[in-house]
Design a protein around this motif. Structure first.
Motif, short mmCIF file in Angstrom:
data_model
loop_
_atom_site.label_atom_id
_atom_site.label_comp_id
_atom_site.label_asym_id
_atom_site.label_seq_id
_atom_site.Cartn_x
_atom_site.Cartn_y
_atom_site.Cartn_z
N GLU A 72 0.97 -1.21 -0.02
CA GLU A 72 0.19 -0.07 0.12
C GLU A 72 0.71 1.10 -0.07
OE1 GLU A 72 -2.29 -0.51 3.45
OE2 GLU A 72 -3.93 -1.98 2.51
N GLU A 73 1.89 1.18 0.84
CA GLU A 73 2.87 2.23 0.81
C GLU A 73 3.50 2.60 -0.51
OE1 GLU A 73 5.36 1.83 4.17
OE2 GLU A 73 3.92 2.01 5.71
N GLU A 76 1.10 4.08 -2.94
CA GLU A 76 0.79 5.63 -2.58
C GLU A 76 2.14 6.34 -3.00
OE1 GLU A 76 0.36 6.30 1.55
OE2 GLU A 76 -1.61 5.18 1.41
N ASP A 77 3.50 5.78 -2.94
CA ASP A 77 4.51 6.47 -3.50
C ASP A 77 4.75 6.83 -5.00
OD1 ASP A 77 5.22 6.68 -0.60
OD2 ASP A 77 6.86 5.08 -0.83
N ASP A 80 2.15 9.36 -6.00
CA ASP A 80 2.73 10.66 -5.76
C ASP A 80 3.87 10.97 -6.76
OD1 ASP A 80 1.17 10.67 -3.48
OD2 ASP A 80 2.83 10.32 -1.90
#
Length: 99
Positions: A72-73, A76-77, A80
């Protein structure tokens, strides 16, 4: 020697000692006591195995949750980074519309 073998050996040893030490009991009673001791030892081993399986399951679940959080991280990265790249391209187009 693993724990199961140790417990079974100990139970058998106790049962054998009981056979020699108890002159008043009949052979049948002594054999039943030995069988009970062995069954108790086997139950303890079974409980230990069950606990180990539960611990392994908990560890696997924890690892799966960590992997999910990491994914998930990373998503997101990546999102972004794509937004930043799009913003940079938009800024470049505004500064120099011919390219």
């Amino acid at each position: 020697m693993n724990r199961k073998q140790f417990l079974l050996s100990a139970a058998f040893g106790l049962a054998a000692t009981g056979l020699v030490a108890c002159g008043d009991d009949s052979a049948e009673d002594q054999m039943e006591d030995a069988a009970d001791d062995m069954e108790d030892a086997a139950d303890e081993v079974g409980d230990d195995v069950e606990d180990a399986v539960d611990d392994a399951g908990d560890a696997m679940q924890g690892a799966a949750e960590d992997v999910k959080e990491g994914a998930e991280e990373a998503a997101e990265d990546a999102g972004d980074a794509m937004e930043d790249a799009a913003d940079d391209m938009e800024d470049e187009m505004e500064e120099d519309p011919q390219h």
